[in-house]
Enzyme design. Structure first.
Site, PDB file in Angstrom:
ATOM      1  N   ASP A  52      27.731  40.982  50.317  1.00 32.21           N
ATOM      2  CA  ASP A  52      26.643  41.277  49.382  1.00 32.21           C
ATOM      3  C   ASP A  52      25.654  42.215  50.069  1.00 32.21           C
ATOM      4  O   ASP A  52      25.357  42.040  51.257  1.00 32.21           O
ATOM      5  CB  ASP A  52      25.958  39.955  49.001  1.00 32.21           C
ATOM      6  N   ASN A  54      22.658  43.410  48.148  1.00 30.77           N
ATOM      7  CA  ASN A  54      21.335  43.426  47.508  1.00 30.77           C
ATOM      8  C   ASN A  54      20.710  42.044  47.393  1.00 30.77           C
ATOM      9  O   ASN A  54      19.736  41.849  46.680  1.00 30.77           O
ATOM     10  CB  ASN A  54      21.401  44.115  46.142  1.00 30.77           C
ATOM     11  N   ASP A  56      21.652  39.310  45.991  1.00 29.98           N
ATOM     12  CA  ASP A  56      21.805  38.451  44.803  1.00 29.98           C
ATOM     13  C   ASP A  56      22.881  37.379  45.002  1.00 29.98           C
ATOM     14  O   ASP A  56      23.175  36.610  44.096  1.00 29.98           O
ATOM     15  CB  ASP A  56      22.076  39.289  43.541  1.00 29.98           C
ATOM     16  N   ASP A  60      29.517  43.033  46.528  1.00 31.65           N
ATOM     17  CA  ASP A  60      29.500  44.242  45.702  1.00 31.65           C
ATOM     18  C   ASP A  60      30.290  45.367  46.370  1.00 31.65           C
ATOM     19  O   ASP A  60      30.724  45.240  47.519  1.00 31.65           O
ATOM     20  CB  ASP A  60      28.042  44.659  45.397  1.00 31.65           C
ATOM     21  N   ASP A 231      48.443  43.381  37.289  1.00 32.07           N
ATOM     22  CA  ASP A 231      48.280  41.962  37.011  1.00 32.07           C
ATOM     23  C   ASP A 231      49.329  41.483  36.000  1.00 32.07           C
ATOM     24  O   ASP A 231      49.563  42.138  34.987  1.00 32.07           O
ATOM     25  CB  ASP A 231      46.873  41.756  36.437  1.00 32.07           C
ATOM     26  N   GLU A 290      52.194  42.067  40.489  1.00 33.25           N
ATOM     27  CA  GLU A 290      52.204  40.599  40.462  1.00 33.25           C
ATOM     28  C   GLU A 290      53.401  40.210  39.600  1.00 33.25           C
ATOM     29  O   GLU A 290      53.285  39.901  38.428  1.00 33.25           O
ATOM     30  CB  GLU A 290      50.911  40.038  39.874  1.00 33.25           C
TER      31      GLU A 290
HETATM   32  C1  GLC Z   1      46.760  37.040  37.424  1.00 32.96           C
HETATM   33  C2  GLC Z   1      45.595  36.951  38.372  1.00 32.96           C
HETATM   34  C3  GLC Z   1      44.876  35.675  38.105  1.00 32.96           C
HETATM   35  C4  GLC Z   1      44.421  35.661  36.676  1.00 32.96           C
HETATM   36  C5  GLC Z   1      45.591  35.872  35.723  1.00 32.96           C
HETATM   37  C6  GLC Z   1      45.148  36.164  34.341  1.00 32.96           C
HETATM   38  O1  GLC Z   1      47.689  36.061  37.659  1.00 32.96           O
HETATM   39  O2  GLC Z   1      46.032  37.047  39.692  1.00 32.96           O
HETATM   40  O3  GLC Z   1      43.791  35.494  38.964  1.00 32.96           O
HETATM   41  O4  GLC Z   1      43.810  34.440  36.373  1.00 32.96           O
HETATM   42  O5  GLC Z   1      46.348  37.003  36.112  1.00 32.96           O
HETATM   43  O6  GLC Z   1      44.591  37.461  34.292  1.00 32.96           O
HETATM   44 CA    CA Z   2      25.303  41.863  45.295  1.00 36.10          CA
END
Ligand code: GLC
Ligand code: CA
Length: 563
Positions: A52, A54, A56, A60, A231, A290
């Site tokens: 981080d 800033n 918060d 980032d 993904d 993935e």
């Molecule tokens: C993929 C991501 C996971 C997410 C899922 C739905 O498996 O790695 O973190 O929850 O997709 O987008």
């Molecule tokens: Ca931040």
């Protein structure tokens, strides 16, 4: 969400980008077909938890830029940053409401540009997480789609009439529990979501949607991304007939992967097209998938018939192993090395979805040594290795009890079973581990007092130092380009394999996966694997084996060369 998930989801600078090929020279290796990504270490960063800047309490993009020197020194080739796009955070960024923006909590496009500039200077590539299967239900596309049955974007998502008596269109169960369908009363139809109801699936059969998503891909490639982590790639299409599941698990029970909504043949067309877009750019861009599959044959198919789809599908058959079992590892590694048609395997253990390997494989007494063992495994194999931030320190998974005690609030709007592996990066022994000057969104592991970058860099025996040494070793010709040689250790508790270059230079890797010393006798073609003049790396410290029979310490690692 979701213990279930881990088991099942076994599912410029536009100006900078085009002419800057000089900053990423083609890697030199044994073969002319050698691509940087065939032997890369790709470091996964969960931006919310890395650094981080800033105060918060939320990491980032600027924080990542600030830590690039660290990543360069460690020796990684690329970083994969999990989603930092605008999102209502129903699934912490994996519900995207704008594919071509940066969420305010993570910074601005200018911060992204700066991050790319800084990475290029250090020859580190940046991969963007492209959430291709679904958007957020708050994405303007979905808002339009749900507004009426005849909206032009209706078909950008998957809508169906319900079954009789208020039943969903099919009894398919979602990976996150419940049915894959939610009724939208406004138009009295159900929309499809393989994950949360807040993550409606995109309809890749629609040409308009397809073009919009490919435009989003081009946007990041034009802004200096070296490729994408894709993904949830198995779920892009559903069987157009939407047959009912003959054996539906009880809603809320374990989700099932079904032939109707995963691994559909139509996926290949989309992935080929996306790959051709990447290939139209200079600098050897890459798709990391993935791509969880039930079998090694299915995994081989993900590369594409003509190797024109995903270059780097993650091997979940290996990545989901959670017990130290030499025979099981040998089987999965031999499969990945020998049964993927020579394609590059992708090894990993930890991720933002997987409990951390220090905790998974640790026995409570020897966790650090075991962490070194699992690191040696993923980092000495032929192929690409993923690392998850903090893995190199021995970060652990926060326990369920600790997680339960953490309040829900604006920075952590909901609890997720996976929060345990998403705690802040441990930079120092200080109270917030130098992750933030404010209050971190998730607490820092108490173990950060000893497991942190500052302390471990001082200690030649630390997990960090071991990783740094392994990453250096990976740069040597044998580990960079050598082929994989299956070996027999002659002992059920030890896993042995070799790496060998065309000119005969080779190395032996032996891993004792038990708490007792083990006697091994190494055999296997080619060569005799009988004299190993030099230990390249070992833990605990071992003398060079002088014959093919020797003893290896509990959870010991011996990496030796023949010459
Ligand atoms: C993929 C991501 C996971 C997410 C899922 C739905 O498996 O790695 O973190 O929850 O997709 O987008
Ligand atoms: Ca931040």
């Amino acid at each position: 969400m979701n213990a279930r998930f881990v088991r099942v989801a076994v599912a410029a600078i536009a100006m900078l980008s085009t002419n800057a090929s000089s900053s990423f020279a083609q890697a030199s290796g044994e073969h002319s077909s050698d691509h940087w990504y065939d032997h890369a270490v790709i470091y996964e960063i969960y931006p919310r938890s890395f650094q981080d800047t800033n105060g918060d309490g939320i990491g980032d993009l600027k924080g990542i830029t600030q830590r690039l020197d660290y990543l360069q020194e460690l020796g990684v080739d690329a970083i994969w940053i999990t989603p930092f796009f605008p999102s209502p955070n129903a699934d912490f960024g994996y519900d995207v409401s704008d594919y071509t923006g940066v969420a305010a909590e993570y910074g601005t496009m200018a911060d992204w540009d700066e991050l790319v500039r800084g990475s290029r200077k250090r020859s580190i590539r940046v991969l963007v997480d492209f959430v291709v299967n679904h958007s957020s239900d708050q994405h303007p596309w979905f808002k339009e789609s749900r507004s009426s049955r005849d909206n032009p974007k209706r078909d950008w998502y998957v809508w169906r009439d319900g079954g009789p008596n208020g039943q969903p269109p099919t009894h398919w169960t979602s990976i996150f529990g419940g049915y894959t369908w939610t009724l939208d009363p406004r138009t009295n139809q159900w929309y499809y979501h393989v994950f949360l109801p807040q993550q409606p699936d995109l309809n890749w059969a629609n040409p308009g949607l397809r073009k919009a998503m490919f435009d989003a891909a081009r946007f990041w490639l034009d802004h200096g991304a070296s490729g994408f982590r894709l993904d949830a790639t198995p779920y892009l299409f559903e069987d157009p007939a939407f047959p009912d599941d003959p054996h539906p698990p009880a809603p809320g029970g374990p989700a099932a992967l079904m032939p109707y909504n995963s691994g559909r043949p139509e996926n290949h067309g989309v992935l080929r097209e996306l790959r051709s877009i990447l290939d139209s750019y200079p600098e050897d861009r890459v798709l990391l998938g993935e791509s969880s599959t039930p079998t090694i044959e299915d995994l081989a198919a993900v590369y594409g018939k003509n190797h024109d789809e995903i270059q780097l599908p993650m091997d979940f058959l290996f990545g989901n192993l959670n017990k130290l079992n030499a025979a099981e590892f040998k089987k999965q590694v031999d499969d990945a090395q020998l049964r993927l048609g020579g394609q590059t395997p992708v090894f990993f253990f930890s991720s933002h979805d997987h409990p951390r390997q220090w905790s998974v494989f640790g026995d409570g007494k020897n966790n650090d040594q075991i962490a070194k063992l699992t690191a040696a495994l993923t980092l000495t194999l032929r192929g690409t290795a993923l690392m998850y931030y903090g893995e190199e320190l021995g970060m652990g998974t926060m326990s369920k009890a600790e997680l339960a005690a953490i309040p829900i609030g604006p920075k952590r709007p909901r609890a997720d079973d996976r929060d345990g592996e998403r705690t802040p990066m441990q930079w120092t022994s200080g109270p917030t581990a130098a992750f933030t000057t404010g209050a971190p969104w998730l607490p820092v592991e108490p173990a950060a007092r000893t497991y942190n970058v500052a302390s471990e860099k001082q200690d030649p025996d630390s997990i960090y130092s071991w990783y740094a040494a392994l990453l250096k070793l990976r740069q040597t010709p044998t580990f960079r380009s050598g082929g994989y040689v299956p070996l027999d250790s002659g002992n059920a508790h030890a896993f042995a394999f070799g790496r060998r270059l065309g000119d005969g230079r080779g190395a032996l890797i032996v891993l004792n996966m038990s708490a007792k010393p083990q006697r091994v006798t190494i055999t296997g073609a080619p060569g005799q694997w009988a004299s190993f003049g030099k230990v390249l790396l070992s833990s605990p410290n071992a003398a060079a084996p002088t014959a093919n029979t020797f003893t290896i310490a509990p959870y010991g690692v011996v990496i030796a060369s023949e010459l």
